[in-house]
Design a protein around this motif. Structure first.
Motif, PDB file in Angstrom:
ATOM      1  N   ALA A 322      -0.186  -9.021  -4.590  1.00 36.64           N
ATOM      2  CA  ALA A 322       0.735  -8.308  -3.772  1.00 36.64           C
ATOM      3  C   ALA A 322       0.270  -6.799  -3.408  1.00 36.64           C
ATOM      4  O   ALA A 322       0.295  -6.321  -2.298  1.00 36.64           O
ATOM      5  CB  ALA A 322       2.246  -8.245  -4.394  1.00 36.64           C
ATOM      6  N   THR A 326      -0.641  -5.333   0.058  1.00 39.24           N
ATOM      7  CA  THR A 326      -0.034  -4.093   0.716  1.00 39.24           C
ATOM      8  C   THR A 326      -1.284  -2.888   0.972  1.00 39.24           C
ATOM      9  O   THR A 326      -1.346  -2.463   2.034  1.00 39.24           O
ATOM     10  CB  THR A 326       0.712  -3.585  -0.355  1.00 39.24           C
ATOM     11  OG1 THR A 326       1.501  -4.585  -0.829  1.00 39.24           O
ATOM     12  CG2 THR A 326       1.488  -2.199   0.177  1.00 39.24           C
ATOM     13  N   THR A 327      -2.119  -2.927   0.132  1.00 43.21           N
ATOM     14  CA  THR A 327      -3.228  -1.931   0.559  1.00 43.21           C
ATOM     15  C   THR A 327      -4.035  -2.254   1.876  1.00 43.21           C
ATOM     16  O   THR A 327      -4.064  -1.448   2.782  1.00 43.21           O
ATOM     17  CB  THR A 327      -4.445  -1.983  -0.669  1.00 43.21           C
ATOM     18  OG1 THR A 327      -3.488  -1.760  -1.930  1.00 43.21           O
ATOM     19  CG2 THR A 327      -5.215  -0.757  -0.395  1.00 43.21           C
ATOM     20  N   THR A 329      -2.491  -3.872   4.137  1.00 48.00           N
ATOM     21  CA  THR A 329      -1.760  -3.778   5.339  1.00 48.00           C
ATOM     22  C   THR A 329      -1.326  -2.266   5.665  1.00 48.00           C
ATOM     23  O   THR A 329      -1.711  -1.847   6.926  1.00 48.00           O
ATOM     24  CB  THR A 329      -0.310  -4.203   4.830  1.00 48.00           C
ATOM     25  OG1 THR A 329      -0.166  -5.548   4.410  1.00 48.00           O
ATOM     26  CG2 THR A 329       0.656  -3.950   6.003  1.00 48.00           C
ATOM     27  N   ASN A 336       4.528  -4.327   7.702  1.00 49.30           N
ATOM     28  CA  ASN A 336       4.941  -5.506   6.821  1.00 49.30           C
ATOM     29  C   ASN A 336       3.732  -6.263   6.186  1.00 49.30           C
ATOM     30  O   ASN A 336       2.813  -6.537   6.707  1.00 49.30           O
ATOM     31  CB  ASN A 336       5.845  -6.808   7.517  1.00 49.30           C
ATOM     32  CG  ASN A 336       7.131  -6.072   8.055  1.00 49.30           C
ATOM     33  OD1 ASN A 336       7.787  -5.893   7.271  1.00 49.30           O
ATOM     34  ND2 ASN A 336       7.291  -5.718   9.325  1.00 49.30           N
ATOM     35  N   VAL A 337       4.115  -6.555   4.911  1.00 54.25           N
ATOM     36  CA  VAL A 337       2.949  -7.274   4.216  1.00 54.25           C
ATOM     37  C   VAL A 337       3.109  -8.708   4.324  1.00 54.25           C
ATOM     38  O   VAL A 337       4.166  -9.443   4.141  1.00 54.25           O
ATOM     39  CB  VAL A 337       2.940  -7.096   2.671  1.00 54.25           C
ATOM     40  CG1 VAL A 337       1.812  -7.671   1.877  1.00 54.25           C
ATOM     41  CG2 VAL A 337       2.932  -5.451   2.341  1.00 54.25           C
ATOM     42  N   GLN A 346      10.105  -6.186   0.696  1.00 56.49           N
ATOM     43  CA  GLN A 346      10.055  -4.987   0.063  1.00 56.49           C
ATOM     44  C   GLN A 346      10.119  -4.968  -1.586  1.00 56.49           C
ATOM     45  O   GLN A 346       9.520  -4.334  -2.194  1.00 56.49           O
ATOM     46  CB  GLN A 346      10.633  -3.954   0.822  1.00 56.49           C
ATOM     47  CG  GLN A 346      10.914  -2.379  -0.052  1.00 56.49           C
ATOM     48  CD  GLN A 346      12.113  -1.765   0.518  1.00 56.49           C
ATOM     49  OE1 GLN A 346      12.583  -1.645   1.644  1.00 56.49           O
ATOM     50  NE2 GLN A 346      12.960  -1.260  -0.491  1.00 56.49           N
ATOM     51  N   ILE A 349       7.454  -6.060  -3.384  1.00 55.57           N
ATOM     52  CA  ILE A 349       6.165  -5.086  -3.477  1.00 55.57           C
ATOM     53  C   ILE A 349       6.364  -4.078  -4.388  1.00 55.57           C
ATOM     54  O   ILE A 349       5.705  -3.578  -5.185  1.00 55.57           O
ATOM     55  CB  ILE A 349       5.884  -4.579  -2.163  1.00 55.57           C
ATOM     56  CG1 ILE A 349       5.810  -5.587  -1.133  1.00 55.57           C
ATOM     57  CG2 ILE A 349       4.915  -3.533  -1.984  1.00 55.57           C
ATOM     58  CD1 ILE A 349       4.540  -6.512  -1.171  1.00 55.57           C
TER      59      ILE A 349
ATOM     60  N   GLN B 346      10.119   2.927   3.011  1.00 52.14           N
ATOM     61  CA  GLN B 346       9.415   1.826   2.367  1.00 52.14           C
ATOM     62  C   GLN B 346       8.024   2.242   2.714  1.00 52.14           C
ATOM     63  O   GLN B 346       7.013   1.926   2.011  1.00 52.14           O
ATOM     64  CB  GLN B 346       9.787   0.589   3.114  1.00 52.14           C
ATOM     65  CG  GLN B 346       8.647  -0.425   2.734  1.00 52.14           C
ATOM     66  CD  GLN B 346       8.955  -1.604   3.843  1.00 52.14           C
ATOM     67  OE1 GLN B 346       9.913  -2.160   3.914  1.00 52.14           O
ATOM     68  NE2 GLN B 346       7.989  -1.963   4.557  1.00 52.14           N
ATOM     69  N   GLU B 347       7.772   2.726   3.901  1.00 51.19           N
ATOM     70  CA  GLU B 347       6.452   3.002   4.582  1.00 51.19           C
ATOM     71  C   GLU B 347       5.542   4.114   3.504  1.00 51.19           C
ATOM     72  O   GLU B 347       4.417   3.866   3.361  1.00 51.19           O
ATOM     73  CB  GLU B 347       6.502   3.831   5.968  1.00 51.19           C
ATOM     74  CG  GLU B 347       5.657   3.350   6.986  1.00 51.19           C
ATOM     75  CD  GLU B 347       5.875   4.180   8.189  1.00 51.19           C
ATOM     76  OE1 GLU B 347       6.965   4.181   8.584  1.00 51.19           O
ATOM     77  OE2 GLU B 347       4.947   4.621   8.979  1.00 51.19           O
ATOM     78  N   TYR B 350       4.636   2.137   0.221  1.00 55.17           N
ATOM     79  CA  TYR B 350       3.557   1.233   0.391  1.00 55.17           C
ATOM     80  C   TYR B 350       2.274   2.327   0.555  1.00 55.17           C
ATOM     81  O   TYR B 350       1.478   1.872  -0.170  1.00 55.17           O
ATOM     82  CB  TYR B 350       3.734   0.582   1.725  1.00 55.17           C
ATOM     83  CG  TYR B 350       4.477  -0.634   1.521  1.00 55.17           C
ATOM     84  CD1 TYR B 350       5.402  -0.892   0.707  1.00 55.17           C
ATOM     85  CD2 TYR B 350       4.359  -1.757   2.557  1.00 55.17           C
ATOM     86  CE1 TYR B 350       6.325  -1.906   0.513  1.00 55.17           C
ATOM     87  CE2 TYR B 350       5.362  -2.761   2.565  1.00 55.17           C
ATOM     88  CZ  TYR B 350       6.362  -2.734   1.271  1.00 55.17           C
ATOM     89  OH  TYR B 350       7.194  -3.934   1.528  1.00 55.17           O
ATOM     90  N   ALA B 354      -1.011   2.258  -1.631  1.00 57.03           N
ATOM     91  CA  ALA B 354      -2.491   1.896  -1.285  1.00 57.03           C
ATOM     92  C   ALA B 354      -3.358   3.038  -1.786  1.00 57.03           C
ATOM     93  O   ALA B 354      -4.524   2.810  -2.048  1.00 57.03           O
ATOM     94  CB  ALA B 354      -2.366   1.780   0.546  1.00 57.03           C
TER      95      ALA B 354
END
Ligand SMILES: [K+]
Ligand SMILES: [K+]
Lengths: 449, 449
Positions: A322, A326-327, A329, A336-337, A346, A349, B346-347, B350, B354
């Motif tokens: 996961a 995410t990375t 993405t 969105n993953v 979400q 994640i 959320q962005e 994430y 990352a």
């Protein structure tokens, strides 16, 4: 009185807490048995701290040892250890269900909830069936493993000893425990294809998790599997191959490990070491002679560990997957993953992020504490701590020389690694009852990186 | 021809790419200048790899050195280095704006975009004003810092040398570069309150980022600050205090570091070391005599680094904060990450995930490569790599003895650490043009942890 009763009921209705306390109880019972004089060959008690350590290592299917399992413990001690491994590996709640099944009683919803937590099963239906399936397949697989091992162990050790060795190592491998009673792990069999492959496959199957087998037996084709099963299989495959290649490349010129072996033995050893490193803790090669680079690679593999709902530890393959997804993405600028045309929510994640950070925090803090209390190389202490957290059990030889304080630290790490840091947090943290209230807050931007 | 032109325009309209290439260009120019014989005191050229390394270390405000800056370089060489630091620190695009301002030309939207990227400023308006503000406040703060330092340096080194030392170290501190020309960092001044506090405050101010000062000068009270500024200030404070306490507790019995000092000097040194570790790379204490535990604490602090839009490196305080907040949210069972009554989208979470994973991956891979190519202790190599990634510049003495391959690896790490791994990825990765298409995928659940 009424209040006390309600408190007790609340406690029992918190499955992570029952899980955490159940494991602790099993460890304590094991420690009392192993502390008995008849548990050791010499007839003298090993002392409570060491008994507790061995019991914790068995129940948490870790395999870190303070004494050589084959040389120190009597047959009684070894039987206690393998029983603790089997109970720890299968999960004490599955066992409790078995007892319930045998007694013919219907299990309660509360008990179902606990098993659900234990096996990370999403649906509540068919849990009794599942438990029965889990136990019978475990015994079947372990029986098959023991049979293959006996073809090599019986000629070498004689019938009774060979059979006992076969059963012990088959259970130990399937439960990803890494305990051995040969005296030197499977170093004596490093070129033996049957022993290596049997143990490797027992470990792989044990480390995938039951939900994956059930999925696989229902839907034969990869495309039809659930997203979870696809991710587990893919990440496991990638980790085994990458680990194998790195191990081969880095160690092939090291006279202490691979250099003296034939090409066949080198490939077999690399494959084997890559498989066992993530969780099982057997070794076919002397760990203390490995290069620092390989040691570091192994620390990373141990930290990642096996798959959820399996006998393995670590942050788990899906958590790692996961984070990786995410990375990628974010790099690609996506919002969105997505994996296999499914969107990972979400919530999952965030959970993966939390598990990885708690794991990192735990390993860091414990290693730091050990650098103060113990007189050993930093890399070795980090290795031993990660091995405990991932319930791997590989050792660079530090564990037997630990101070009592160090032993307790490693014990706590094994326990937290097995129960799962997040389950632990869920068990005892005060949880938000209604998180909807957070929706009223407006968004606030921060700059990161 | 038309296609080529369009390609060129596309390239220029990608601000992260211009940033990445601009830094690379500046490093190359610096390397050519430092490679000249007049740059060294001996009158002999240092050789291109070492010149390139020093230039990269200066532009990336890292401070890792292959030769002693004060002893090896001539005045010309030292001036080149401090100019590279100032340009690197302020960001070459801010400088380009200055030139544009002086020449009276209006800057284009494209250039504004690049400065925006550079300073991580969210709004496009007032960028020229901002740039002017940044440059003038930088010069003002550095001037003030040089004044305070001169009160101690001039009595010790005489007027001309003392003034030059004051200017050099003030710029180096504010830009979080960590270069020194005293020959032994500020070890000679380890008990001097004025020198320690001046340098520490220059570093803290330089490491907060300009958006925070602007916010602070606009809204005097903490409550009125933006979420970003609140997080930056809070995390910075926590990291400084935690680092200081850990450093004091672990090192106070170490005769190589704190034991021989008075209590006042111990506290001052702990405070100073905690401040500089996250990004600035000065040291008032011998790094190679530190305990492993402290070294490991410092590796973590270096990895976290300073704040976005500042002269600091690392994954940044806000990234660390976002991860911490998410972890606590998950433990508490919440769905939204909330800080100071604002919901972090959320962005951003994430993105933080990352950045941290790319950073971890980079440091891991480079350390692993160095354990193969170099003949040094693992912890020292991990320390040096993290120091390069966080553009910190602290050293356990490994850098001067690196092979050319090792030097190039550390150089790349410094460069990636300064430009930012995510900016780098944005600069050259093919990005998804329309991520809305992902919405058509249904949710798929996986089990993590
Ligand atoms: K294990
Ligand atoms: K620096």
């Amino acid at each position: 009185m009424f209040l006390l009763k309600r408190k007790l009921r609340q406690l029992m209705l918190n499955p992570p807490r029952v899980l955490a306390l159940g494991f602790a109880g099993l460890i304590l019972i094991g420690a009392i048995l192993l502390n008995l004089p008849i548990a050791s060959k010499s007839g003298e008690s090993i002392g409570f701290i060491n008994a507790l350590f061995t019991s914790a290592s068995s129940v948490c299917v870790t395999g870190l040892v303070v004494v050589n399992t084959g040389e120190y413990w009597s047959l009684f001690g070894q039987i206690v250890i393998i029983c603790l491994i089997q109970m720890g590996g299968l999960g004490f709640m599955t066992l409790a269900t078995l007892v319930a099944l045998i007694l013919g009683k219907k299990i309660t919803l509360k008990e179902r909830l606990i098993i659900k937590e234990q096996l990370n099963q999403e649906t509540m239906s068919g849990l009794v069936k599942l438990t029965r399936y889990v136990i019978f397949s475990t015994l079947a697989i372990e029986g098959l493993g023991a049979f293959f091992l006996s073809t090599r162990f019986i000629p070498r050790y004689g019938f009774v000893k060979g059979l006992w060795f076969s059963i012990f190592h088959s259970i130990s491998a399937f439960c990803n425990a890494g305990f051995d009673i040969t005296g030197n792990s499977i170093v004596p069999f490093k070129g033996d294809i049957i022993v290596n492959l049997t143990i490797a496959f027992l470990i792989i199957i044990g480390g995938l998790g039951f939900s994956v087998y059930i999925d696989m037996s229902r839907h034969k084709r990869f495309n039809r599997l659930s997203l979870h099963s696809k991710l587990v299989l893919m990440i496991t495959l990638i980790l085994i191959i990458v680990g194998m290649i790195l191990f081969y490349l880095i160690e092939c010129n090291n006279p202490g490990t691979l250099k003296t072996l034939s090409t066949k033995e080198r490939i077999l050893s690399s494959f084997f070491q890559s498989v066992v490193t993530r969780t099982a803790g057997f070794n076919s090669i002397d760990m203390s002679k490995m290069k620092d680079t390989t040691t570091f690679v192994m620390i990373i593999l141990m930290f990642i560990g096996g798959s959820p709902g399996s006998t393995a530890g670590g942050i788990k393959t899906t958590t790692f997957g996961a984070i990786l997804l995410t990375t990628f993405t974010v790099i690609k600028g996506g919002r969105n993953v997505v994996a296999y045309k499914k969107r990972i929510p979400q919530e999952i994640i965030y959970r993966a992020l939390a598990i990885a950070s708690i794991g990192l925090f735990l390993v860091t803090i414990i290693s730091m504490i050990l650098t103060i209390s113990e007189d050993a190389n930093f890399l070795d202490l980090l290795f031993e701590t990660t091995s405990a957290f991932g319930t791997v059990g590989l050792s660079r030889g530090v564990t037997p020389d630990l101070s009592n304080f160090g032993k307790v630290s490693i014990m706590i790490t094994m326990y937290l690694g097995r129960v799962g840091p997040l389950t632990m947090a869920f068990a005892f943290a005060k949880r938000q009852k209604n998180s909807i209230k957070n929706y009223r807050y407006s968004e606030g931007n921060i700059l990161v990186g």
